[in-house]
Scaffold this motif. Structure first.
Motif, PDB file in Angstrom:
ATOM      1  N   MET A   2      19.174  24.647  36.309  1.00  0.00           N
ATOM      2  CA  MET A   2      18.263  24.437  35.185  1.00  0.00           C
ATOM      3  C   MET A   2      17.388  25.684  35.010  1.00  0.00           C
ATOM      4  SD  MET A   2      18.808  21.452  33.911  1.00  0.00           S
ATOM      5  CE  MET A   2      17.336  21.170  32.969  1.00  0.00           C
ATOM      6  N   LEU A   3      17.399  26.211  33.805  1.00  0.00           N
ATOM      7  CA  LEU A   3      16.580  27.380  33.499  1.00  0.00           C
ATOM      8  C   LEU A   3      15.588  27.030  32.406  1.00  0.00           C
ATOM      9  CD1 LEU A   3      19.323  30.142  33.344  1.00  0.00           C
ATOM     10  CD2 LEU A   3      17.540  29.938  35.061  1.00  0.00           C
ATOM     11  N   ASN A   4      14.395  27.529  32.532  1.00  0.00           N
ATOM     12  CA  ASN A   4      13.383  27.380  31.503  1.00  0.00           C
ATOM     13  C   ASN A   4      13.820  28.194  30.287  1.00  0.00           C
ATOM     14  OD1 ASN A   4      10.920  28.687  30.153  1.00  0.00           O
ATOM     15  ND2 ASN A   4      10.040  26.928  31.229  1.00  0.00           N
ATOM     16  N   SER A   5      13.748  27.598  29.092  1.00  0.00           N
ATOM     17  CA  SER A   5      14.236  28.281  27.893  1.00  0.00           C
ATOM     18  C   SER A   5      13.437  29.545  27.561  1.00  0.00           C
ATOM     19  CB  SER A   5      14.244  27.333  26.692  1.00  0.00           C
ATOM     20  OG  SER A   5      12.937  26.898  26.386  1.00  0.00           O
ATOM     21  N   VAL A   6      12.149  29.529  27.832  1.00  0.00           N
ATOM     22  CA  VAL A   6      11.319  30.715  27.562  1.00  0.00           C
ATOM     23  C   VAL A   6      11.745  31.862  28.471  1.00  0.00           C
ATOM     24  CG1 VAL A   6       8.966  31.637  27.648  1.00  0.00           C
ATOM     25  CG2 VAL A   6       9.373  29.343  26.726  1.00  0.00           C
ATOM     26  N   PHE A   7      11.930  31.564  29.742  1.00  0.00           N
ATOM     27  CA  PHE A   7      12.354  32.581  30.695  1.00  0.00           C
ATOM     28  C   PHE A   7      13.764  33.071  30.366  1.00  0.00           C
ATOM     29  CE2 PHE A   7      13.859  33.880  35.008  1.00  0.00           C
ATOM     30  CZ  PHE A   7      12.984  34.937  35.167  1.00  0.00           C
ATOM     31  N   ALA A   8      14.651  32.141  30.023  1.00  0.00           N
ATOM     32  CA  ALA A   8      16.029  32.498  29.660  1.00  0.00           C
ATOM     33  C   ALA A   8      16.041  33.418  28.444  1.00  0.00           C
ATOM     34  CB  ALA A   8      16.840  31.236  29.385  1.00  0.00           C
ATOM     35  N   VAL A  42       8.614  37.889  22.371  1.00  0.00           N
ATOM     36  CA  VAL A  42       9.362  38.092  23.610  1.00  0.00           C
ATOM     37  C   VAL A  42       9.281  39.556  24.041  1.00  0.00           C
ATOM     38  CG1 VAL A  42      11.611  37.892  24.747  1.00  0.00           C
ATOM     39  CG2 VAL A  42      10.872  36.128  23.146  1.00  0.00           C
ATOM     40  N   LEU A  43       9.408  40.474  23.102  1.00  0.00           N
ATOM     41  CA  LEU A  43       9.277  41.902  23.425  1.00  0.00           C
ATOM     42  C   LEU A  43       7.910  42.196  24.044  1.00  0.00           C
ATOM     43  CD1 LEU A  43      10.910  43.451  20.240  1.00  0.00           C
ATOM     44  CD2 LEU A  43      11.729  43.751  22.591  1.00  0.00           C
ATOM     45  N   LYS A  44       6.896  41.576  23.511  1.00  0.00           N
ATOM     46  CA  LYS A  44       5.535  41.788  23.998  1.00  0.00           C
ATOM     47  C   LYS A  44       5.353  41.231  25.413  1.00  0.00           C
ATOM     48  CE  LYS A  44       0.754  41.028  22.593  1.00  0.00           C
ATOM     49  NZ  LYS A  44      -0.119  40.412  21.599  1.00  0.00           N
ATOM     50  N   ALA A  45       6.104  40.176  25.753  1.00  0.00           N
ATOM     51  CA  ALA A  45       5.965  39.532  27.060  1.00  0.00           C
ATOM     52  C   ALA A  45       6.704  40.258  28.184  1.00  0.00           C
ATOM     53  CB  ALA A  45       6.462  38.090  26.971  1.00  0.00           C
ATOM     54  N   LEU A  46       7.689  41.059  27.853  1.00  0.00           N
ATOM     55  CA  LEU A  46       8.524  41.685  28.888  1.00  0.00           C
ATOM     56  C   LEU A  46       7.747  42.558  29.882  1.00  0.00           C
ATOM     57  CD1 LEU A  46      11.789  42.513  26.920  1.00  0.00           C
ATOM     58  CD2 LEU A  46      11.335  40.599  28.479  1.00  0.00           C
ATOM     59  N   ILE A  91      18.620  28.405  26.332  1.00  0.00           N
ATOM     60  CA  ILE A  91      17.888  28.742  25.104  1.00  0.00           C
ATOM     61  C   ILE A  91      18.164  27.682  24.034  1.00  0.00           C
ATOM     62  CG2 ILE A  91      17.722  30.412  23.219  1.00  0.00           C
ATOM     63  CD1 ILE A  91      18.355  32.587  25.409  1.00  0.00           C
ATOM     64  N   GLU A  92      19.403  27.281  23.896  1.00  0.00           N
ATOM     65  CA  GLU A  92      19.766  26.274  22.899  1.00  0.00           C
ATOM     66  C   GLU A  92      19.129  24.926  23.205  1.00  0.00           C
ATOM     67  OE1 GLU A  92      23.974  26.030  22.314  1.00  0.00           O
ATOM     68  OE2 GLU A  92      24.147  28.166  21.903  1.00  0.00           O
ATOM     69  N   GLN A  93      18.998  24.580  24.477  1.00  0.00           N
ATOM     70  CA  GLN A  93      18.407  23.299  24.862  1.00  0.00           C
ATOM     71  C   GLN A  93      16.897  23.287  24.695  1.00  0.00           C
ATOM     72  OE1 GLN A  93      19.725  22.452  28.831  1.00  0.00           O
ATOM     73  NE2 GLN A  93      21.849  22.162  28.218  1.00  0.00           N
ATOM     74  N   GLY A  94      16.296  24.486  24.753  1.00  0.00           N
ATOM     75  CA  GLY A  94      14.838  24.590  24.692  1.00  0.00           C
ATOM     76  C   GLY A  94      14.326  24.375  23.336  1.00  0.00           C
TER      77      GLY A  94
END
Length: 94
Positions: A2-8, A42-46, A91-94
């Protein structure tokens, strides 16, 4: 797994940047199907994850250029490459 969609999404964007020639926001939008604002967030968070990302300026306007990943930080590029389908599913599930 299970992966968090934001992290993925962050991991997948790193993969997109490193596996495409001269990735700018319009190109990343076309590749990912994500809206501009999502990509910008997302670019800003990297950098907060230890990823080093630079914008290579080309042209006169501020947005003429592309992104380049210069250091993966704590991320394992090989793992991301091997698990790309799982990232997309998260990502699709999130």
């Amino acid at each position: 797994m299970m992966l968090n969609s934001v992290f993925a999404r962050r991991l997948y964007l790193c993969w997109l940047i490193s596996n495409n020639e001269r990735p700018n926001v319009p190109k990343l939008m076309a590749l990912s199907g994500w809206p501009r604002r999502t990509l910008q967030d997302v670019l800003k968070a990297l950098p907060g994850m230890g990823v080093e990302l630079v914008f290579i300026q080309q042209g006169v306007r501020n947005n003429d250029g592309y992104y380049q990943l210069t250091h993966w930080g704590p991320l394992d590029a090989r793992w991301i490459d091997l698990h790309r389908d799982q990232l997309l599913a998260a990502i699709e599930q999130g």
